[in-house]
Design an enzyme around this catalytic site. Structure first.
Site, PDB file in Angstrom:
ATOM      1  N   CYS A   1       0.819  -1.205   0.000  1.00 14.31           N
ATOM      2  CA  CYS A   1       0.000   0.000   0.000  1.00 14.31           C
ATOM      3  C   CYS A   1       0.855   1.258   0.000  1.00 14.31           C
ATOM      4  O   CYS A   1       2.036   1.234   0.310  1.00 14.31           O
ATOM      5  CB  CYS A   1      -0.882   0.051   1.255  1.00 14.31           C
ATOM      6  SG  CYS A   1      -1.958  -1.366   1.446  1.00 14.31           S
TER       7      CYS A   1
ATOM      8  N   GLY B   1       0.138   0.584  -5.063  1.00 12.79           N
ATOM      9  CA  GLY B   1      -1.124  -0.154  -4.981  1.00 12.79           C
ATOM     10  C   GLY B   1      -2.084   0.332  -6.038  1.00 12.79           C
ATOM     11  O   GLY B   1      -2.313   1.535  -6.149  1.00 12.79           O
TER      12      GLY B   1
ATOM     13  N   ASN C   1       0.181   0.742   5.788  1.00 10.10           N
ATOM     14  CA  ASN C   1       1.101   0.066   4.876  1.00 10.10           C
ATOM     15  C   ASN C   1       1.881  -0.953   5.690  1.00 10.10           C
ATOM     16  O   ASN C   1       2.540  -0.598   6.662  1.00 10.10           O
ATOM     17  CB  ASN C   1       2.045   1.088   4.240  1.00 10.10           C
ATOM     18  CG  ASN C   1       3.103   0.458   3.341  1.00 10.10           C
ATOM     19  OD1 ASN C   1       4.167   1.031   3.150  1.00 10.10           O
ATOM     20  ND2 ASN C   1       2.822  -0.692   2.773  1.00 10.10           N
ATOM     21  N   GLY C   2       1.805  -2.219   5.289  1.00 10.54           N
ATOM     22  CA  GLY C   2       2.504  -3.274   6.006  1.00 10.54           C
ATOM     23  C   GLY C   2       1.604  -4.460   6.233  1.00 10.54           C
ATOM     24  O   GLY C   2       0.547  -4.597   5.609  1.00 10.54           O
TER      25      GLY C   2
ATOM     26  N   TYR D   1      13.384  -2.088  -5.538  1.00  5.90           N
ATOM     27  CA  TYR D   1      12.304  -2.171  -6.516  1.00  5.90           C
ATOM     28  C   TYR D   1      11.066  -1.352  -6.190  1.00  5.90           C
ATOM     29  O   TYR D   1      10.542  -0.639  -7.043  1.00  5.90           O
ATOM     30  CB  TYR D   1      11.919  -3.647  -6.692  1.00  5.90           C
ATOM     31  CG  TYR D   1      10.659  -3.903  -7.476  1.00  5.90           C
ATOM     32  CD1 TYR D   1      10.564  -3.544  -8.815  1.00  5.90           C
ATOM     33  CD2 TYR D   1       9.554  -4.506  -6.874  1.00  5.90           C
ATOM     34  CE1 TYR D   1       9.400  -3.782  -9.540  1.00  5.90           C
ATOM     35  CE2 TYR D   1       8.392  -4.748  -7.594  1.00  5.90           C
ATOM     36  CZ  TYR D   1       8.323  -4.390  -8.924  1.00  5.90           C
ATOM     37  OH  TYR D   1       7.181  -4.609  -9.640  1.00  5.90           O
TER      38      TYR D   1
ATOM     39  N   ASP E   1      15.501  -6.517 -11.804  1.00  6.46           N
ATOM     40  CA  ASP E   1      15.741  -6.350 -10.369  1.00  6.46           C
ATOM     41  C   ASP E   1      15.526  -7.621  -9.572  1.00  6.46           C
ATOM     42  O   ASP E   1      16.067  -7.765  -8.482  1.00  6.46           O
ATOM     43  CB  ASP E   1      14.847  -5.235  -9.806  1.00  6.46           C
ATOM     44  CG  ASP E   1      13.389  -5.493 -10.112  1.00  6.46           C
ATOM     45  OD1 ASP E   1      12.762  -6.293  -9.396  1.00  6.46           O
ATOM     46  OD2 ASP E   1      12.873  -4.914 -11.078  1.00  6.46           O
TER      47      ASP E   1
ATOM     48  N   CYS F   1       7.640 -13.216   2.017  1.00  4.75           N
ATOM     49  CA  CYS F   1       7.565 -12.096   2.958  1.00  4.75           C
ATOM     50  C   CYS F   1       6.277 -12.184   3.762  1.00  4.75           C
ATOM     51  O   CYS F   1       5.231 -12.558   3.240  1.00  4.75           O
ATOM     52  CB  CYS F   1       7.598 -10.773   2.192  1.00  4.75           C
ATOM     53  SG  CYS F   1       7.450  -9.317   3.262  1.00  4.75           S
TER      54      CYS F   1
END
Length: 498
Positions: A33, A60, A134-135, A279, A383, A419
């Site tokens: 996000c 996002g 965000n997260g 990235y 990348d 992740c």
């Protein structure tokens, strides 16, 4: 009561499934996000937030939302789609106020549905709060159970709504906004950069590891008007001046008295996601007092030093591979050029291509320059490689265009672990480097040679303390402990040797 909301129909579950299918998703890790907040009485805060989100669109593309505060009255508009699709002049005019919170979403926790779009808006004893996140939390199961036991009326499947309800719960128990937020954050484990609007001011918060970025800016000519954004490009677009980062474990409170800083977590240890630098973040965003373009060029130079090859032309996969490709060219002496042209007007689509179009591979997004490639030994720089599906199609496209040799260079190490902190990576068995050696990957991609940047080279190129980054997707060394129930959902192996 929230007086204004959008009326666009929800996407069907079928559409949601299409978004998340391997065939339709890009072969890249995807960011969670972008968040934005502004405290600027007398300014058009909705329009400032719109442009801030517009600059953060890369973080996002599934949904967007803005909540504005006009005293105790909250105006909300959020919907599925890009920022330019969700908002127009007439919608923005219906969002008056002195402060605003905005959000761009790519779903990691909670499916791609309008109900999960943010900001998350919750009522409390002190009024309404609007939260943009965000997260990703890793203790969502435990936190959800606690909130349900407290009779919280959760209406979405997002961890962001849980954080909002946790704050409201603390406030309803007698805490003020700041103490309520701090107490709620101490119940959260994982990655969270938050922008929170209240009738009394705006809060910006980062988790103790600062895994996701969050910066502070001021409107030029008025230092008492503050802006919060995921990246500095969100400040640049509205003419705001970068002040500093919100620090790991810090809460900033912005109101009519200015900016107040509280270090809410005393054992903070910075672990910024290294993929933000490789990235995710825009190349024109600042980190460590330089643009990420400069860092990515250094990655390319280090990559050339580690994996030299004889070739006629080097180019990057647009757009994220270009800075590293330029650095590779500078260090290797191989001419830099463009071998692929990107259609920058292609967004998400729910219209399925024909079988013939699917077989042609990437032509909707990337098209080769045949007269540039024919008879050439080329180095293509990217990348990262996640599943390898797109990379293989890309190599095939280059060979069909006449490339004599195709050498692939990757400006990061092999991605071997998923992740859990807000990046939508696959389960470990879908990560090509988790189950195959570099030689096996090269064979599957059908390249003449393949080399990745070393882990040490990636971190040393930051010119910062190498211990201040999270690189768990390359090592499996997660800085925040992952509960077994969550870990089992993505991990198939404890350690993978490539």
């Amino acid at each position: 009561m929230i007086p204004h909301d959008s009326t666009m129909d929800d996407y069907s579950q079928q559409s949601s499934n299409q978004i998340n299918s391997h065939e339709n998703r890009p072969d890249k890790p995807e960011e969670a996000c972008g968040v934005f907040g502004v405290y600027a009485p007398g300014e058009d805060v909705a329009k400032l937030t719109y442009f801030g989100l517009y600059a953060l669109q890369h973080r996002g593309q599934e949904s967007a939302g803005i909540a504005t505060f006009e005293g105790t009255k909250v105006h909300l508009h959020k919907d599925m789609g890009l920022v330019s699709q969700v908002f127009n002049e007439s919608v923005l005019q219906e969002l008056p106020g002195n402060l605003a919170v905005g959000h761009n979403r790519y779903s990691t926790t909670g499916s791609s549905r309008k109900v999960n779009a943010q900001p998350a808006v919750v009522e409390s004893r002190l009024g309404t709060l609007a939260l943009a996140h965000n997260g990703n939390l890793v203790n969502t199961v435990q936190l959800r159970e606690e909130l349900l036991q407290s009779k919280c009326n959760l209406v979405t499947t997002t961890d962001s709504e849980m954080i909002a309800f946790a704050i409201a719960e603390e406030v309803n128990a007698g805490a003020n906004w700041l103490d309520g937020c701090i107490q709620a954050c101490r119940r959260c484990q994982g990655a969270f950069s938050l922008v929170i609007g209240t009738p009394d001011g705006v809060m910006g918060v980062r988790d103790p590891n600062g895994i996701r970025p969050l910066v502070i800016g001021t409107l030029i000519g008025d230092p008492d008007r503050y802006v919060l954004a995921s990246e500095t490009c969100g400040l640049d677009i509205i003419g705001a001046e970068y002040l500093r980062d919100v620090q790991p474990g810090e809460l900033v409170w912005i109101n009519e008295e200015g900016l107040t800083s509280i270090q809410w977590h005393q054992q903070s240890q910075r672990k910024l996601c290294i993929f933000e630098m490789i990235y995710f973040a825009r190349p024109d965003s600042l980190m460590h007092e330089e643009t990420l373009y400069s860092y990515r060029m250094r990655l390319g130079r280090r990559l050339a030093a580690e994996s030299a090859v004889e070739a006629d032309l080097v180019f990057g996969v647009p757009d994220s591979g270009i800075p590293a490709a330029i650095g590779f060219s500078q260090a290797s002496g191989i001419a830099y050029g463009e071998g692929l042209i990107k259609n920058r007007y292609v967004g998400r689509t729910f219209i399925q291509p024909t079988q013939t179009m699917r077989e042609s591979g990437l032509r909707m997004k990337l098209n080769p320059l045949k007269d540039v490639l024919v008879g050439k030994r080329v180095v293509i720089v990217d990348d990262s490689i996640v599943r390898g599906t797109t990379s293989r199609k890309l190599v095939k496209t280059l060979r069909e265009a006449g490339a004599l040799e195709v050498h692939m260079r990757i400006s990061s190490p092999p991605v071997t672990h998923p992740c859990f902190y807000g990046i939508d990576t696959d389960t470990q068995d879908q990560l090509i480097a988790a189950t195959k050696s570099v030689a096996e990957i090269a064979k599957q991609l059908e390249v003449d040679s393949l080399a990745y940047l070393s882990w040490e080279g990636m971190l040393e190129a930051t010119r910062e303390d190498t211990n201040s980054f999270c690189s768990a997707c390359f090592t499996g060394d997660y800085p925040v402990a992952i509960p077994e129930q969550v870990k089992r959902s993505k991990l198939i192996l404890e350690k993978v040797v490539v």
